[in-house]
Design a protein around this motif. Structure first.
Motif, PDB file in Angstrom:
ATOM      1  N   VAL A 167       0.850  -1.205   0.102  1.00 27.61           N
ATOM      2  CA  VAL A 167       0.021   0.081  -0.061  1.00 27.61           C
ATOM      3  C   VAL A 167       0.905   1.410  -0.102  1.00 27.61           C
ATOM      4  CG1 VAL A 167      -1.768   1.356   1.342  1.00 27.61           C
ATOM      5  CG2 VAL A 167      -1.893  -1.299   1.168  1.00 27.61           C
ATOM      6  N   ALA A 168       1.841   1.231   0.786  1.00 33.08           N
ATOM      7  CA  ALA A 168       2.861   2.635   0.764  1.00 33.08           C
ATOM      8  C   ALA A 168       3.610   2.650  -0.494  1.00 33.08           C
ATOM      9  CB  ALA A 168       3.657   2.040   1.956  1.00 33.08           C
ATOM     10  N   PHE A 169       3.828   1.457  -0.883  1.00 33.43           N
ATOM     11  CA  PHE A 169       4.610   1.680  -2.228  1.00 33.43           C
ATOM     12  C   PHE A 169       3.799   2.376  -3.242  1.00 33.43           C
ATOM     13  CE2 PHE A 169       6.083  -0.131  -6.214  1.00 33.43           C
ATOM     14  CZ  PHE A 169       7.132   0.346  -6.624  1.00 33.43           C
ATOM     15  N   LEU A 170       2.619   1.645  -3.637  1.00 28.98           N
ATOM     16  CA  LEU A 170       1.766   2.118  -4.543  1.00 28.98           C
ATOM     17  C   LEU A 170       1.241   3.439  -4.257  1.00 28.98           C
ATOM     18  CD1 LEU A 170      -0.172  -1.368  -5.367  1.00 28.98           C
ATOM     19  CD2 LEU A 170       1.783  -0.213  -6.673  1.00 28.98           C
ATOM     20  N   THR A 171       0.999   3.968  -3.162  1.00 29.51           N
ATOM     21  CA  THR A 171       0.502   5.330  -2.778  1.00 29.51           C
ATOM     22  C   THR A 171       1.656   5.976  -3.103  1.00 29.51           C
ATOM     23  OG1 THR A 171      -1.023   4.271  -0.918  1.00 29.51           O
ATOM     24  CG2 THR A 171      -0.047   6.822  -1.025  1.00 29.51           C
ATOM     25  N   TRP A 172       2.888   5.971  -2.759  1.00 24.73           N
ATOM     26  CA  TRP A 172       4.055   6.683  -2.997  1.00 24.73           C
ATOM     27  C   TRP A 172       4.077   6.769  -4.791  1.00 24.73           C
ATOM     28  CZ3 TRP A 172       8.865   5.147  -5.236  1.00 24.73           C
ATOM     29  CH2 TRP A 172       9.734   6.156  -5.341  1.00 24.73           C
ATOM     30  N   MET A 173       4.017   5.701  -5.377  1.00 24.26           N
ATOM     31  CA  MET A 173       4.378   5.707  -6.961  1.00 24.26           C
ATOM     32  C   MET A 173       3.298   6.667  -7.400  1.00 24.26           C
ATOM     33  SD  MET A 173       7.034   4.173  -7.751  1.00 24.26           S
ATOM     34  CE  MET A 173       6.610   3.965  -9.529  1.00 24.26           C
TER      35      MET A 173
END
Length: 500
Positions: A167-173
């Motif tokens: 979730v954190a990675f996709l949100t950041w991307m």
């Protein structure tokens, strides 16, 4: 390029001008397809088969889902072409009825529907990753369950941690700009669509089992091994079968849900009055067609009792194990890892746009209504991601079995009926806007109006009534969650000024 798009948009007062219009027809279709295909199609047919008790009625149930989904999507096409604004369904309800109805949908969407689904999808990603990486496991705790009450706890397993990281990675991307979110969506959606088509082909061609075909299609309507829909009520009777068909729709409609996510991103779609209705029609048609074929593949490969009793409800895995013994589970795990990653990205990308629209109307935190330097609603993305990560942590506990569940799973069960209610209201809004705004520009008009939208409203209402009567424990709590939004709406003081 961006400046030219914004300049062109200024000539159409019905379009948002603050976004970069970077989603073409293919990209929009990938959002529809990618948001719909998660892990549900690989699992829900097991429970549906137990409820319905026959191969024929299992296929009929999927045909009902196909009809409902396509009818709704084609009806939404008119609203999307009429009001191609960021926020989509939130905007339709706001304009058709009143701001509070838009808010109640947006509240439920943010609180449970979107965040809960993303949590479920990313945990599903983590569980299947654990097939390949044993260190990712629900039994490996960084923080063992801490009980808040007898039935509720907090924990952090490596499975939960991986879900949070995804979730954190996709949100950041997605905060880096639309092009990044679009790239992930297109790559993973194309891959998983081909993977689902491959599953269908392998099942229909390589898994053909004469015994299963003879049993499932030689005698498709005889009820076998069905569970009671309610005390004393089974699909062996006409009324029991009708109720079973309604209850079974919970699984298939959930697997086919999220097609409306493209409407949230309308502010970033090129030529939205054409491309959003087109993507809704093509995307939902493609997915629901693959879903029906997947169920045919299950039925030509597995005897019906093996579908009903598939280990952990993993029907697709059981199908692949027949075709590729010893390798099916590993290959299926890869397919679901790809599928859930792409699904999570599509829902993260789209959901934040609805929150953005609410903030612009003054009924959500003001900062969520701003775009960052990359012209995406970064704060809305971060708030959505943070709430999703929180939903991953709470656990439910069953003292009688000593097993743990996930709170988000319960919440999603609760709001399925509430989500169906909002679909009904939105399509009712289509009729209302035909009366209140007869001269509005409608580049696309709902297919089969008024009969197809009316048929959806009647069918979905019957389904909602049946769920309220026979799945009371998971229906009424959803309506309570929606109702809790009423005081929250007035707490905001309606202080925002709506954009016209």
């Amino acid at each position: 390029m961006v400046g030219a798009q914004m300049k062109a948009a200024e000539h159409d007062p019905g379009l948002d001008t603050e976004f970069t219009r970077g989603l073409g027809a293919f990209d929009a279709t990938m959002v529809v397809v990618g948001s719909m295909i998660g892990s549900g199609i690989f699992l829900v047919s097991a429970d549906m088969s137990r409820v319905l008790g026959s191969p024929g009625w299992l296929l009929v149930s999927w045909l009902v889902t196909a009809a409902l989904t396509l009818a709704a999507a084609l009806s939404y096409g008119e609203l999307a072409a009429m009001m191609p604004r960021a926020g989509g369904q939130y905007v339709y309800l706001r304009e058709a009825f009143s701001p509070i109805w838009g808010f109640l949908y947006g509240w439920t969407l943010f609180l449970v529907i979107q965040a809960g689904t993303i949590a479920a999808v990313t945990v599903g990603f983590s569980r299947y990753l654990g097939v390949w990486v044993p260190a990712v496991s629900e039994d490996r705790y960084l923080i063992a369950p801490i009980h808040l009450t007898e039935r509720y706890a907090l924990s952090l397993s490596t499975t939960q941690l991986m879900a949070v990281l995804v979730v954190a990675f996709l949100t950041w991307m997605n905060t880096r700009g639309l092009s990044w979110g679009k790239l992930i969506q297109n790559v993973f959606t194309s891959t998983k669509t081909l993977a689902l088509a491959g599953l269908v082909a392998l099942g229909l061609l390589g898994g053909w089992n004469s015994l299963a075909v003879s049993s499932n299609f030689g005698d498709p309507w005889t009820i076998r091994g069905a569970t009671a829909v309610a005390p004393g009520l089974t699909p062996d009777t006409g009324f029991g079968l009708f109720v079973a068909l309604c209850v079974a729709q919970v699984g298939s409609l959930f697997a086919a849900d999220a097609w409306n996510n493209i409407t949230f991103t309308a502010g970033e779609v090129k030529n939205p009055r054409r491309n959003i209705p087109l993507s809704l029609a093509v995307g939902t048609g493609l997915v629901i067609g693959l879903y029906f074929l997947a169920n045919l593949a299950y039925l030509v490969t597995l005897p019906f009792d093996q579908i009903q009793n598939a280990p952990l409800d993993r029907v697709a895995t059981s199908t692949l194990e027949v075709v590729l013994p010893g390798r099916g589970a590993l290959i299926m795990a890869v397919g679901i890892i790809i599928s859930t990653f792409g699904c999570a990205n599509g829902m993260i990308l789209a959901g934040a746009r609805a929150t953005y629209a609410m903030a612009r109307d003054g009924v959500f935190f003001k900062a969520a209504g701003r775009l960052n330097a990359a012209q995406v609603p970064a704060v809305a993305l971060i708030l959505q991601g943070a709430w999703t990560c929180f939903l991953v942590l709470p656990r439910t506990y069953n003292p009688s079995t000593g097993t743990y569940g996930n709170l988000y799973s319960n919440l999603l069960d609760y709001v399925i009926s509430a989500a169906l209610l909002f679909y009904i209201l939105t399509i009712l809004g289509l009729f209302r806007l035909r009366v209140t705004r007869p001269d509005a520009d409608r580049p696309y008009r709902a297919f089969g109006y008024p009969f197809v939208p009316a048929a959806y409203i009647v069918s979905a209402t019957i389904l909602l009534v049946m769920l309220s009567l026979y799945r009371t424990a998971t229906t009424w709590p959803g309506f309570v969650i929606v109702a809790l939004g009423v005081p929250v709406y007035f707490m905001w003081g309606r202080r925002g000024t709506r954009r016209e």
